[in-house]
Write a protein that holds these residues in place. Structure first.
Motif, PDB file in Angstrom:
ATOM      1  N   GLN A 187       0.845  -1.191   0.000  1.00  0.00           N
ATOM      2  CA  GLN A 187       0.000   0.000   0.000  1.00  0.00           C
ATOM      3  C   GLN A 187       0.881   1.242   0.000  1.00  0.00           C
ATOM      4  OE1 GLN A 187      -3.481  -0.023  -0.097  1.00  0.00           O
ATOM      5  NE2 GLN A 187      -3.263   2.179  -0.422  1.00  0.00           N
TER       6      GLN A 187
ATOM      7  N   SER B  27       1.516   5.362  -0.324  1.00  0.00           N
ATOM      8  CA  SER B  27       0.842   6.602   0.054  1.00  0.00           C
ATOM      9  C   SER B  27       1.847   7.743   0.073  1.00  0.00           C
ATOM     10  CB  SER B  27       0.189   6.459   1.435  1.00  0.00           C
ATOM     11  OG  SER B  27       1.166   6.190   2.422  1.00  0.00           O
TER      12      SER B  27
ATOM     13  N   THR C 189       1.070   5.734  -6.570  1.00  0.00           N
ATOM     14  CA  THR C 189       0.623   6.999  -5.990  1.00  0.00           C
ATOM     15  C   THR C 189       1.106   8.125  -6.900  1.00  0.00           C
ATOM     16  OG1 THR C 189       0.610   8.364  -3.974  1.00  0.00           O
ATOM     17  CG2 THR C 189       2.655   7.188  -4.456  1.00  0.00           C
TER      18      THR C 189
END
Length: 121
Positions: free
Chosen positions: A4, A6, A115
């Motif tokens: 993930q 970010s 991102t």
């Protein structure tokens, strides 16, 4: 395992951003990890990599401006980006090349979802 990413966003030229990428799942260890980026109309390119022992490698275009790091205890990697330029605008992807779940369960080639980093005034 899921990666993930970010920390992306819009920043002015000369500014800074810090990207993070956390790996979730029952992970024993992760070997080499890295960041790649893909600008519109261009191929994905390597930005920086770091081994499990901390050895780093950078694309010439980011040397001296970007710093890759990792926290093995948290299964998280980072990319500190300073002195950003408009040509750094791209979708940034994190990557793990070898993930060990157990002594008999080793898997390869995981990518995060990306991102967006936009450098513009």
């Amino acid at each position: 395992v899921q990666l993930q990413a970010s920390g992306g966003g819009l920043v002015q030229p000369g500014g800074s951003l810090r990207l993070s990428c956390a790996a979730s799942g029952s992970i024993f260890s992760i070997n080499g990890v890295g960041w790649y980026r893909q600008a519109p109309g261009k191929q994905r390119e390597l930005v920086a990599t770091i081994s499990s022992t901390g050895s780093t490698n950078y694309a010439d275009s980011v040397k001296g401006r970007f710093t890759i790091s990792r926290d093995n205890a948290k299964n998280t990697m980072y990319l500190q980006m300073n002195s950003l330029k408009p040509e750094d605008t791209a979708v940034y992807y994190c990557h793990a090349d070898r993930v060990v779940f157990s002594p008999i369960d080793v898997r390869y080639d995981y990518w995060g979802q990306g991102t967006q980093v936009t450098v513009s005034s």
